[in-house]
Design a protein around this motif. Structure first.
Motif: not given
Length: 701
Positions: A584-610
């Motif tokens: 699986y490949t993942y990415t993450i993004r920051a939110l403010n208190s109103n639930g708005r996206l306030i950061s960029g994100y890693d468009k490639i992401g990070k992967s891990c095999t379960y």
């Protein structure tokens, strides 16, 4: 009955409904009765008066009886007895006329001429009483000439009848009479109705003309108005003040007295030198005491000012004489009009732009009741804007940089003009406060912070953003010099503008129509510190980002797009919907208190095999009378197992269990069966691998 008032204003004196006409004066003139006195006497003694029993209810007795309930101490009629109430039809009418004549100060001979019994119509004839004959009452009611107070003489096959018309309108079928107890009733005659004479309370063919002031004014004495019998002649005279030929078409001239009143009189109006002697007003001239001049009711009359009173402005209005509803003492209808007082033309003393709009100020005009302010519309016409008793007004429906033209006029309390006005008007270009400008923009965890310098005179500021249609959308208002747009997304660009407003929310400045564009960068992009395969699933961890209230996790779907996985205020998250052996490949993004996206994100992401749990192994397969009993070793961390059997080379699910054994009862003796087991998570996902070869047994029952 309330206030008694004759109602035949629409009659021009010639519409007789086909009846015959005789006589030349009203019965009021013939008997010396004052119109108002006559009408008041009936009003004070009718059914709705404080003395309703004075006449109403008095018993009827034939022959000459003139003693009503309210006045029976004497014996007016030939057959009356003192103290005994009794009225016949002519006796009732006689008594009303008698009381009215006495109260009017009529002469003895006039009072003695009041008719009774069979002398009614002969008396009307001998005294020249104006009367109209109708064949039927329907003709009379349809004629439009009947007025409250008219006297009626009706012919019937059994007898004649005398009464007073008492309808509220000319077609109201009601008279006041004595024929039985004194009462109101529908117009009728004894036996079959043969015809009716109507003796008029007013003289319909002739009227008198009068002028009255709407409000008392001190400077109206001596103003003169010429009277014309057509509007065309009046207009020609007004439009040609020096053309004596036009003015000579007048039928007379009215001069106003010290009260501002005037009548068309039998005596000619005095000249200016006669009205004023050595600067003194001659208010006691014989002209002001002369009788009113009677004119035909067939015509419509108009008045135009010939000369104003001393010190007064000219009046170019054409006035029409209309029925005033009033009557002379002898019953002639009075046609007239009311002149508004005339005052000086108002002028604006100051026109300035303010935070509320264009403020118009003017000096008070003596004797003005109100002021009406106008602006010139796009067609160049004057449009009424406001009427006020104040000496200032703010036009708040204005735009900055636009030019407006205003004028003002005095009106009285009834809204009639009492002054002239400046027809050119006063022009003013509206200038507001300085246009506010943004000084800086900041990206922070809350959103885009907008900053600007204070504008002198501004009460508040309204902030806008440019919407998807290219228009400006209001999204904030503040008295401060900073505002934060919290509804933003990192990486997106926004265009803003700002405008000054007052406390009522009205614009007080212009605005930058292009606006300022800014890209929101948000906070630092969060990064995973580790991804690990744990018993519960894949554990994702990251370092906290300053300003972030929450974090949103995404996984990459089979189509390659990022799918929302979940949100958390923590710095770790477990993806428990995973399958052992899958990557699986993942990415993450920051939110403010109103639930708005306030950061960029890693468009490639990070992967891990379960990796999942240990693969469960079947420890025993046992034939039982009920079927094949399957047993396996428990796996640490597993809470559920799924058992499969092989059919036609494909693994089929037999069932789920939290135990470490399961019975396959759907078996046949002599057949061989192969099984395997796999660990299942709480979401039904596989969290272990499985023995692909499986374990087999031949079932013998």
């Amino acid at each position: 009955m309330g206030s008694v008032k004759a109602d035949a204003a629409s009659w021009n004196g010639t519409n007789y409904g086909g009846g015959s006409v005789a006589g030349y004066r009203t019965f009021l003139e013939a008997f010396g009765i004052d119109y108002d006195t006559y009408m008041k006497w009936m009003d004070d003694h009718d059914a709705d008066s404080p003395n309703p029993d004075y006449y109403i209810g008095t018993r009827y007795v034939g022959y000459d009886h003139r003693n009503p309930n309210g006045d029976c101490a004497g014996a007016y009629g030939y057959y009356d007895s003192p103290g005994t109430p009794a009225l016949n039809c002519t006796g009732f009418v006689w008594h009303v006329l008698y009381k009215s004549a006495v109260n009017s100060g009529a002469s003895r001979s006039q009072i003695n001429s009041l008719p009774v019994m069979g002398n009614v119509t002969p008396t009307w004839s001998s005294l020249g009483v104006y009367r109209i004959y109708f064949r039927t009452k329907e003709e009379a009611l349809a004629s439009g000439i009947l007025e409250k107070g008219d006297l009626l003489w009706m012919y019937g096959t059994k007898d004649n009848h005398n009464a007073i018309f008492y309808g509220e309108s000319s077609d109201h079928d009601r008279y006041w009479h004595s024929a039985g107890p004194n009462s109101y009733g529908r117009i009728d005659a004894p036996g079959d109705f043969l015809g009716m004479w109507v003796a008029k309370v007013t003289q319909p063919n002739n009227i008198e003309l009068a002028i009255n002031p709407k409000t008392p004014v001190a400077n109206s004495f001596g103003a003169k108005y010429c009277v014309f019998s057509s509007k065309t002649d009046a207009t020609a005279a007004r439009n040609n003040p020096s053309d004596m030929t036009a003015w000579d078409k007048r039928i007379g001239t009215i001069a106003l007295d010290s009260k501002g009143q005037g009548y068309l009189r039998t005596e000619s109006a005095p000249s200016k030198s006669e009205l004023w002697v050595n600067g003194a007003a001659q208010t006691d001239l014989s002209y002001f005491k002369a009788n009113g001049k009677k004119v035909s009711a067939k015509n419509t009359y108009y008045a135009v000012q010939w000369s104003p009173a001393q010190g007064a402005e000219e009046d170019d209005t054409i006035y029409e004489f209309k029925d005033s509803g009033k009557r002379t003492s002898t019953g002639y209808r009075i046609y007239g009009f009311k002149i508004p007082k005339r005052v000086a033309t108002p002028e604006f003393s100051n026109i300035v732009s303010t935070s509320k709009g264009v403020k118009l100020t003017w000096k008070a005009v003596p004797n003005a009741d109100k002021y009406r302010v106008y602006y010139k519309n796009r067609k160049g016409d004057w449009t009424r804007m406001v009427e006020t008793s104040s000496t200032s007004y703010v036009d708040d429906d204005v735009n900055f940089g636009s030019t407006y033209t205003y004028t003002i006029r005095c009106v009285d309390n009834e809204g009639d003009f009492i002054s002239s006005f400046n027809s050119s008007g006063w022009k003013h270009t509206h200038q507001g406060l300085s246009t506010p400008s943004f000084t800086s923009f900041e990206s922070n965890a809350s959103g885009v912070k907008l900053n600007w310098n204070a504008v002198s005179g501004a009460e508040k500021y309204r902030v806008y953003y440019k919407n998807g249609s290219g228009g400006w959308t209001r999204f904030g208002e503040t008295s401060k010099t900073t505002f934060t747009d919290e509804i933003v997304t990192a990486g997106n660009s926004y265009t803003y503008t700002i405008r000054c407003v007052d406390k009522d929310g009205d614009f007080t400045s212009d605005f930058n129509k292009n606006g300022w564009t800014y890209t929101y960068s948000g906070v630092e992009t969060p990064a995973f510190s580790s991804l690990s395969s744990e018993t519960a699933g894949i554990l994702l961890k990251w370092d906290p980002v300053e300003g972030a209230s929450k974090y949103r996790l995404y996984y990459k779907g089979k189509d390659g797009d990022w799918k929302r996985l979940g949100e958390t205020a923590s710095t770790e998250f477990v993806d428990d919907i995973v399958t052992a052996g899958s990557t699986y490949t993942y990415t993450i993004r920051a939110l403010n208190s109103n639930g708005r996206l306030i950061s960029g994100y890693d468009k490639i992401g990070k992967s891990c095999t379960y990796k999942g749990l240990e693969t469960p192994q079947i420890s025993a397969l046992e034939n039982t009378p009920k079927g094949v009993q399957i047993t396996w070793n428990r796996v640490e961390g597993a809470t559920k197992y799924r058992v499969f059997y092989r059919a036609n080379g494909t693994w089929k699910a037999l069932g789920d269990t939290s135990s470490a054994t399961m019975l396959d009862s759907d078996v046949n003796s002599g057949n061989t069966y192969t099984y395997t087991v796999r660990c299942v998570g709480e979401h039904g996902n596989y969290i272990s691998s499985y023995n692909s070869d499986g374990s087999s047994i031949k079932y013998i029952k």
